[in-house]
Design an enzyme around this catalytic site. Structure first.
Site, PDB file in Angstrom:
ATOM      1  N   SER A 143      21.927  85.037   0.660  1.00  0.00           N
ATOM      2  CA  SER A 143      23.360  85.155   0.390  1.00  0.00           C
ATOM      3  C   SER A 143      23.920  86.358   1.142  1.00  0.00           C
ATOM      4  O   SER A 143      23.202  87.327   1.423  1.00  0.00           O
ATOM      5  CB  SER A 143      23.605  85.340  -1.111  1.00  0.00           C
ATOM      6  OG  SER A 143      24.937  85.745  -1.376  1.00  0.00           O
ATOM      7  N   TYR A 156      21.907  88.874  -9.131  1.00  0.00           N
ATOM      8  CA  TYR A 156      21.901  87.847  -8.089  1.00  0.00           C
ATOM      9  C   TYR A 156      21.721  88.479  -6.711  1.00  0.00           C
ATOM     10  O   TYR A 156      20.908  88.031  -5.896  1.00  0.00           O
ATOM     11  CB  TYR A 156      23.216  87.067  -8.161  1.00  0.00           C
ATOM     12  CG  TYR A 156      23.388  86.012  -7.088  1.00  0.00           C
ATOM     13  CD1 TYR A 156      22.748  84.782  -7.192  1.00  0.00           C
ATOM     14  CD2 TYR A 156      24.204  86.248  -5.982  1.00  0.00           C
ATOM     15  CE1 TYR A 156      22.922  83.809  -6.215  1.00  0.00           C
ATOM     16  CE2 TYR A 156      24.379  85.281  -5.009  1.00  0.00           C
ATOM     17  CZ  TYR A 156      23.733  84.065  -5.129  1.00  0.00           C
ATOM     18  OH  TYR A 156      23.891  83.106  -4.159  1.00  0.00           O
ATOM     19  N   ALA A 157      22.481  89.546  -6.441  1.00  0.00           N
ATOM     20  CA  ALA A 157      22.403  90.208  -5.147  1.00  0.00           C
ATOM     21  C   ALA A 157      21.012  90.781  -4.910  1.00  0.00           C
ATOM     22  O   ALA A 157      20.470  90.710  -3.802  1.00  0.00           O
ATOM     23  CB  ALA A 157      23.452  91.318  -5.059  1.00  0.00           C
ATOM     24  N   ALA A 158      20.411  91.336  -5.951  1.00  0.00           N
ATOM     25  CA  ALA A 158      19.069  91.901  -5.823  1.00  0.00           C
ATOM     26  C   ALA A 158      18.043  90.822  -5.480  1.00  0.00           C
ATOM     27  O   ALA A 158      17.169  91.015  -4.627  1.00  0.00           O
ATOM     28  CB  ALA A 158      18.667  92.601  -7.117  1.00  0.00           C
ATOM     29  N   LYS A 160      18.631  87.919  -3.979  1.00  0.00           N
ATOM     30  CA  LYS A 160      18.870  87.400  -2.628  1.00  0.00           C
ATOM     31  C   LYS A 160      18.469  88.418  -1.554  1.00  0.00           C
ATOM     32  O   LYS A 160      18.018  88.045  -0.467  1.00  0.00           O
ATOM     33  CB  LYS A 160      20.337  87.011  -2.472  1.00  0.00           C
ATOM     34  CG  LYS A 160      20.745  85.809  -3.325  1.00  0.00           C
ATOM     35  CD  LYS A 160      19.919  84.570  -2.989  1.00  0.00           C
ATOM     36  CE  LYS A 160      20.427  83.334  -3.698  1.00  0.00           C
ATOM     37  NZ  LYS A 160      19.651  82.113  -3.346  1.00  0.00           N
TER      38      LYS A 160
END
Length: 251
Positions: A143, A156-158, A160
């Site tokens: 992402s 979520y960012a971690a 991805k």
């Protein structure tokens, strides 16, 4: 290079393509794009009804494989049921939009299992068999949030970001065995998973304002990029995470 030569490089006839999260918006675009390129499809998802609907829409002989991305035993069963795989598209994922302080540990665990651990396990199960048959390609779906901060999307960012880094290391491990591992990092797309981005007009316009090209992307644009990366036309691209976000992370 002639038009015919370019088309030949993008021809997926005879290739067995396993797509996880196939019943979702992005997975459906992958399925249609690779079907149109001649691939044999192995469609995997937890949603049996969604898989059946997709198979009917495709009108072909795609194989539907029901599994649970968060269940390690189910991942092993998926790898066995799929049989030989030439291209693995690690697409299945969860999206969690919630402040860190309000996120339960179980929610963090579930997202990490699906978005990071699942893809790693599948590569470990499928990669060696690809190498034994002479090679293959793995495309992980990361992402844009692997490369920029985003309030309310920390977990979520971690996950991805971890997937993008895993892609680099896995590419080094499998590259000499003839298996290319790479990733794509989509930006904001118009899919069922991102309905919250465009259900409110004010939020929609605010989101677009952050994208230099002035619009959200489509699943088809990402699918066409993945087709190229999985093809011999991109045979010298290894370990990269290609960002396709309309320029969002440039700001």
């Amino acid at each position: 290079m002639s038009t015919q030569a370019i088309a030949a490089k993008l021809d997926m006839s005879g290739r067995r393509v396993l797509i996880t999260g196939a019943a979702g918006g992005l997975g459906t675009a992958f399925a249609r794009t690779f079907r149109d390129a001649g691939a044999t499809l192995l469609l995997a998802d937890k949603d049996r009804t969604g898989l059946d609907r997709l198979r009917a829409a495709l009108g072909g002989d795609a194989m539907a494989l029901v599994y649970d991305q968060a269940d390690l035993a189910s991942l092993d069963g998926l790898a066995r049921a799929a049989g030989p795989v030439d291209i693995l598209i690690n697409n299945a994922g969860l999206l969690l939009v919630k402040p860190i302080a309000e996120t339960k540990p179980e929610e963090m665990r579930d997202l990490i299992l699906v978005d990071l651990v699942g893809p790693m396990v599948l590569i470990g199960l499928i990669g060696p068999a690809m190498a034994a048959r002479g090679g293959g390609v793995v495309v992980n779906i990361s992402s844009q949030l692997a490369f920029c901060g985003a309030e309310g999307r920390s977990v979520y960012a971690a996950a991805k970001a971890g997937l993008a880094q895993f892609t680099r290391s896995a590419a080094m491990e499998f590259g000499r065995q003839g298996v290319r591992v790479l990733a794509v990092a989509p930006g904001r797309l118009l899919t069922p998973m991102t309905t919250y981005l465009h259900s409110d007009e004010a939020a929609y316009q605010d989101g677009i304002a952050r994208v230099p090209v002035g619009r959200y992307g489509t699943p088809e644009e990402i699918a066409e990029l993945v087709l190229f990366l999985a093809s011999p036309a991109a045979s010298y691209v290894v370990g990269e995470t290609v960002i396709a976000d309309g320029g969002y992370v440039l700001g």
